[in-house]
Design an enzyme around this catalytic site. Sequence first.
Site, PDB file in Angstrom:
ATOM      1  CB  CYS A  84      -0.876  -0.021   1.251  1.00  0.00           C
ATOM      2  SG  CYS A  84      -1.810   1.483   1.527  1.00  0.00           S
ATOM      3  CB  CYS A  87       0.938   3.781   6.911  1.00  0.00           C
ATOM      4  SG  CYS A  87      -0.734   4.373   7.200  1.00  0.00           S
ATOM      5  CB  CYS A 433       1.044  20.874   4.498  1.00  0.00           C
ATOM      6  SG  CYS A 433       0.734  21.402   2.804  1.00  0.00           S
TER       7      CYS A 433
END
Length: 478
Positions: A84, A87, A433
């Site tokens: 994936c 994370c 950010c």
Amino acid sequence: MGRSGKPRVNKVFENVEVIDIAEEGKGVGKADDFVLFIEKAVPGDVADIEVYRSKKNFGEGKIIKLAKPSEYRTDAFCEHFGICGGCKWQHMTYEAQLKFKQKAVHDALTRIAKIEVGHMDAIVPSPADRYYRNKLEYTFSSKRWLFDGENREDETLDMNALGFHIPGRFDKILNINHCYLQAEPSNDLRNSINAFAKEQGIDYYDVRQHTGALRNLIIRTASTGEIMVIVVFAHASEEQVSTLMTFVDANFPQITSLLYILNTKMNDTIFDQEVKSWKGPEYIHEEMPAAGGKVVRFRVGPKSFYQTNSIQALKLYEITRDFAEFKGDELVYDLYTGAGTIANFVAGHVREVVGVEYVPTAIEDAKVNSQINDITNTKFYAGDMKDVLVADFVAEHGKPDVIITDPPRAGMHADVVARLMEIEAPKIVYVSCNAATQARDLLVLKEKYDTVKIQPVDMFPHTQHVENVVLLKLRNDN
């Protein structure tokens, strides 16, 4: 194979010490002057590295033998880790993640902006490092990512998937069993819809052929307990839409806003698409405690931008407010205001807030958010920042005492930075950010402004992303 027809043998470097971690989540090591970017490596690891892609001065590789594991290394808790795209720092302890995020901000400000950062505060950790997101978007695909040992020629193989894109592959989706990013009913919803759609024979979207009925699933949850679900269909019949929406409605009565979209475009964006309600209003509400015990409510629609970590969003806005040290009579410009979250959050502390944002629908959200909170001292304008923030605009609205700016990852346009230099507001609170683009802008602003406070905030555990708030004060010699 090499040009001679012989199998190419990848070069192996032994006992490489991993000294840093890169943005993509890869560890950084050196073999003499050759830089290695290493999959799933953690600073402090000592390992033998096989290089599978090589350039002149750097290579990409993987660990084939871990001689000494780092003290920062830990076991990833998600079965999808490494495949994936999310994370990517799960294999590193949370304390270490915070350390390297702090370092990333420090390095950007010192190297790019050439600012002395000895006064930088310690990064604010996220109270929750799992189930912290209030929004997730899943993709339906008829081209599931296959694992080693799965035979794509097997006609009985289920090729449908509902999950996330494989990094670098627009056409391959990893089927997700359990995601640790969003609290229930997120996983239950996704798995139930996936199973039901297969049982009913509803076809999944093929991004290459642009065929199929089911395209995307978007789930938004709120601190108020309200839940929004948006099912995006492509080439679906009325019966297919009705069958699926009836199933979702019946099995998940806690959904307060059940919506759907018919998107037959070549891309997944929904900003130009009509949203249809199956049940409930086309919005949910978020809440934040603000000035004097007052709670500010925000209306969040299917296309609204809202910070995806609600708890840390409050912390970020509190830091922004506290850095500004409002006395009550200030005129504030809130640049890149989005849906007016910061503007409405600080409105109770100041005389007036003027918000500017590029996206017209976001400005409409901002106005609604003022109305539902009985906030009357805000004004919002839509337009390209560099075109709106001109001398006439400042002459009309007044010179701001404080400018709050919260630009996208690309930072501020050079023309906007130049405007800030002309306006000379006594204070600028810069929320970012992306510390690198923030530092690029600060390099220009430091000609007139001192960097007084720096506060990193962790919004996204187990990723490389970090927010950073900086307070700038105009020097008296200007």
